[in-house]
Design a protein around this motif. Structure first.
Motif, PDB file in Angstrom:
ATOM      1  N   ASP A  54       0.812  -1.213   0.000  1.00 37.00           N
ATOM      2  CA  ASP A  54       0.000   0.000   0.000  1.00 37.00           C
ATOM      3  C   ASP A  54       0.852   1.273   0.000  1.00 37.00           C
ATOM      4  O   ASP A  54       0.555   2.222  -0.724  1.00 37.00           O
ATOM      5  CB  ASP A  54      -0.944  -0.008   1.205  1.00 37.00           C
ATOM      6  N   ASP A  55       1.930   1.294   0.790  1.00 34.27           N
ATOM      7  CA  ASP A  55       2.776   2.492   0.830  1.00 34.27           C
ATOM      8  C   ASP A  55       3.480   2.731  -0.505  1.00 34.27           C
ATOM      9  O   ASP A  55       3.712   3.873  -0.893  1.00 34.27           O
ATOM     10  CB  ASP A  55       3.779   2.437   1.989  1.00 34.27           C
ATOM     11  N   GLU A  56       3.800   1.666  -1.226  1.00 36.07           N
ATOM     12  CA  GLU A  56       4.411   1.814  -2.553  1.00 36.07           C
ATOM     13  C   GLU A  56       3.405   2.383  -3.553  1.00 36.07           C
ATOM     14  O   GLU A  56       3.760   3.212  -4.392  1.00 36.07           O
ATOM     15  CB  GLU A  56       4.948   0.474  -3.045  1.00 36.07           C
ATOM     16  N   LEU A  57       2.157   1.940  -3.458  1.00 33.47           N
ATOM     17  CA  LEU A  57       1.120   2.487  -4.340  1.00 33.47           C
ATOM     18  C   LEU A  57       0.898   3.967  -4.049  1.00 33.47           C
ATOM     19  O   LEU A  57       0.780   4.774  -4.967  1.00 33.47           O
ATOM     20  CB  LEU A  57      -0.182   1.698  -4.190  1.00 33.47           C
ATOM     21  N   GLY A  86      -9.780  15.368 -14.102  1.00 35.10           N
ATOM     22  CA  GLY A  86     -10.129  14.386 -13.088  1.00 35.10           C
ATOM     23  C   GLY A  86      -9.054  13.353 -12.819  1.00 35.10           C
ATOM     24  O   GLY A  86      -9.301  12.360 -12.130  1.00 35.10           O
ATOM     25  N   LEU A  87      -7.851  13.585 -13.355  1.00 31.80           N
ATOM     26  CA  LEU A  87      -6.791  12.586 -13.229  1.00 31.80           C
ATOM     27  C   LEU A  87      -6.424  12.288 -11.778  1.00 31.80           C
ATOM     28  O   LEU A  87      -6.245  11.125 -11.408  1.00 31.80           O
ATOM     29  CB  LEU A  87      -5.543  13.010 -14.010  1.00 31.80           C
ATOM     30  N   LYS A  88      -6.336  13.307 -10.937  1.00 33.44           N
ATOM     31  CA  LYS A  88      -5.940  13.067  -9.545  1.00 33.44           C
ATOM     32  C   LYS A  88      -6.956  12.151  -8.859  1.00 33.44           C
ATOM     33  O   LYS A  88      -6.577  11.188  -8.178  1.00 33.44           O
ATOM     34  CB  LYS A  88      -5.797  14.368  -8.771  1.00 33.44           C
ATOM     35  N   ALA A  89      -8.236  12.408  -9.057  1.00 34.47           N
ATOM     36  CA  ALA A  89      -9.265  11.553  -8.455  1.00 34.47           C
ATOM     37  C   ALA A  89      -9.186  10.134  -9.014  1.00 34.47           C
ATOM     38  O   ALA A  89      -9.363   9.154  -8.285  1.00 34.47           O
ATOM     39  CB  ALA A  89     -10.650  12.152  -8.697  1.00 34.47           C
ATOM     40  N   GLU A  90      -8.893  10.032 -10.303  1.00 39.15           N
ATOM     41  CA  GLU A  90      -8.755   8.710 -10.924  1.00 39.15           C
ATOM     42  C   GLU A  90      -7.579   7.949 -10.327  1.00 39.15           C
ATOM     43  O   GLU A  90      -7.687   6.748 -10.033  1.00 39.15           O
ATOM     44  CB  GLU A  90      -8.567   8.882 -12.436  1.00 39.15           C
ATOM     45  N   LEU A  91      -6.469   8.632 -10.116  1.00 35.76           N
ATOM     46  CA  LEU A  91      -5.306   7.991  -9.486  1.00 35.76           C
ATOM     47  C   LEU A  91      -5.646   7.508  -8.079  1.00 35.76           C
ATOM     48  O   LEU A  91      -5.274   6.409  -7.679  1.00 35.76           O
ATOM     49  CB  LEU A  91      -4.126   8.963  -9.419  1.00 35.76           C
ATOM     50  N   GLU A  92      -6.349   8.346  -7.334  1.00 37.00           N
ATOM     51  CA  GLU A  92      -6.711   8.002  -5.960  1.00 37.00           C
ATOM     52  C   GLU A  92      -7.683   6.829  -5.903  1.00 37.00           C
ATOM     53  O   GLU A  92      -7.738   6.109  -4.909  1.00 37.00           O
ATOM     54  CB  GLU A  92      -7.306   9.219  -5.239  1.00 37.00           C
ATOM     55  N   SER A  93      -8.443   6.620  -6.967  1.00 34.22           N
ATOM     56  CA  SER A  93      -9.459   5.559  -6.960  1.00 34.22           C
ATOM     57  C   SER A  93      -8.892   4.165  -7.256  1.00 34.22           C
ATOM     58  O   SER A  93      -9.590   3.168  -7.101  1.00 34.22           O
ATOM     59  CB  SER A  93     -10.562   5.885  -7.974  1.00 34.22           C
ATOM     60  N   ILE A  94      -7.637   4.091  -7.663  1.00 31.42           N
ATOM     61  CA  ILE A  94      -7.045   2.793  -8.000  1.00 31.42           C
ATOM     62  C   ILE A  94      -6.772   2.018  -6.713  1.00 31.42           C
ATOM     63  O   ILE A  94      -6.007   2.464  -5.859  1.00 31.42           O
ATOM     64  CB  ILE A  94      -5.747   2.971  -8.806  1.00 31.42           C
ATOM     65  N   SER A  95      -7.397   0.869  -6.594  1.00 32.74           N
ATOM     66  CA  SER A  95      -7.218   0.057  -5.387  1.00 32.74           C
ATOM     67  C   SER A  95      -5.921  -0.752  -5.475  1.00 32.74           C
ATOM     68  O   SER A  95      -5.387  -0.994  -6.565  1.00 32.74           O
ATOM     69  CB  SER A  95      -8.394  -0.898  -5.205  1.00 32.74           C
ATOM     70  N   LEU A  96      -5.455  -1.182  -4.333  1.00 31.12           N
ATOM     71  CA  LEU A  96      -4.256  -2.004  -4.272  1.00 31.12           C
ATOM     72  C   LEU A  96      -4.475  -3.307  -5.036  1.00 31.12           C
ATOM     73  O   LEU A  96      -3.604  -3.756  -5.785  1.00 31.12           O
ATOM     74  CB  LEU A  96      -3.870  -2.274  -2.816  1.00 31.12           C
ATOM     75  N   ASP A  97      -5.648  -3.910  -4.870  1.00 27.99           N
ATOM     76  CA  ASP A  97      -5.949  -5.153  -5.593  1.00 27.99           C
ATOM     77  C   ASP A  97      -5.941  -4.944  -7.098  1.00 27.99           C
ATOM     78  O   ASP A  97      -5.404  -5.775  -7.840  1.00 27.99           O
ATOM     79  CB  ASP A  97      -7.306  -5.715  -5.154  1.00 27.99           C
ATOM     80  N   MET A 151      -4.323  -2.616  -8.775  1.00 28.75           N
ATOM     81  CA  MET A 151      -2.947  -2.365  -9.218  1.00 28.75           C
ATOM     82  C   MET A 151      -2.166  -3.664  -9.307  1.00 28.75           C
ATOM     83  O   MET A 151      -1.464  -3.922 -10.286  1.00 28.75           O
ATOM     84  CB  MET A 151      -2.247  -1.387  -8.273  1.00 28.75           C
ATOM     85  N   ASN A 152      -2.299  -4.500  -8.308  1.00 27.73           N
ATOM     86  CA  ASN A 152      -1.553  -5.759  -8.326  1.00 27.73           C
ATOM     87  C   ASN A 152      -2.053  -6.703  -9.411  1.00 27.73           C
ATOM     88  O   ASN A 152      -1.266  -7.431 -10.010  1.00 27.73           O
ATOM     89  CB  ASN A 152      -1.547  -6.403  -6.945  1.00 27.73           C
ATOM     90  N   ALA A 153      -3.337  -6.664  -9.719  1.00 21.98           N
ATOM     91  CA  ALA A 153      -3.859  -7.464 -10.837  1.00 21.98           C
ATOM     92  C   ALA A 153      -3.276  -6.963 -12.157  1.00 21.98           C
ATOM     93  O   ALA A 153      -2.898  -7.758 -13.026  1.00 21.98           O
ATOM     94  CB  ALA A 153      -5.389  -7.401 -10.861  1.00 21.98           C
ATOM     95  N   LEU A 154      -3.184  -5.646 -12.305  1.00 21.15           N
ATOM     96  CA  LEU A 154      -2.585  -5.065 -13.505  1.00 21.15           C
ATOM     97  C   LEU A 154      -1.118  -5.474 -13.627  1.00 21.15           C
ATOM     98  O   LEU A 154      -0.654  -5.847 -14.711  1.00 21.15           O
ATOM     99  CB  LEU A 154      -2.709  -3.543 -13.482  1.00 21.15           C
TER     100      LEU A 154
END
Length: 142
Positions: A52-55, A95-106, A108-111
């Motif tokens: 989470d801290d890396e994300l 809206g990019l900042k909100a989009e970045l904030e909406s990415i979940s850890l799960d 990101m790891n799936a990607l």
């Protein structure tokens, strides 16, 4: 292990995908070992994912880069035009900042698991004995 004198990675985003490039620069006699070490690191990243801290750090880095890249009006206009050309519109730009904030850890790891899958990888070696780059003039034999 001192296998490389430069290691870096970058991402090129596209509308329906992108490219993750991880590369290193090493001495000719360390090429195979350094290449295998890089494969191991990418394999570990794929298997373990990010914490989470890396994300959170990645979000800050991406947002900071976006702000720097779009600080000047000409760059901002070009980015807005690119967002429009991609069919994303100005809403995605603003809206990019909100989009970045909406990415979940799960998510990101799936990607990461998908992007770093062995079937999606290509290995390229550039250096002595690998041939000349395109456009290199032929050597004269005089």
């Amino acid at each position: 292990r001192k296998l490389a004198y430069n290691v870096n990675a970058s991402v090129s985003q596209m509308r329906d995908g992108g490219i993750v490039a991880a590369y290193l620069e090493t001495d000719k006699d360390k090429t195979l070992e350094a290449r295998e070490a890089l494969r191991e690191v990418l394999s570990d990243l794929r298997r373990l994912g990010v914490a989470d801290d890396e994300l959170k750090a990645a979000r800050i880095s991406v947002w900071g880069g976006f702000l720097r890249d779009n600080e000047a009006r000409p760059a901002r206009a070009l980015s807005l035009a690119a967002f429009e050309a991609l069919g994303l519109g100005p809403e995605a730009y603003y809206g990019l900042k909100a989009e970045l904030e909406s990415i979940s850890l799960d998510a990101m790891n799936a990607l990461i698991r998908d992007a770093l899958a062995p079937d999606n990888s290509v290995s390229v070696v550039i250096g002595p004995g690998q041939g000349e780059p395109p456009g290199t003039p032929p050597q004269s034999s005089s």
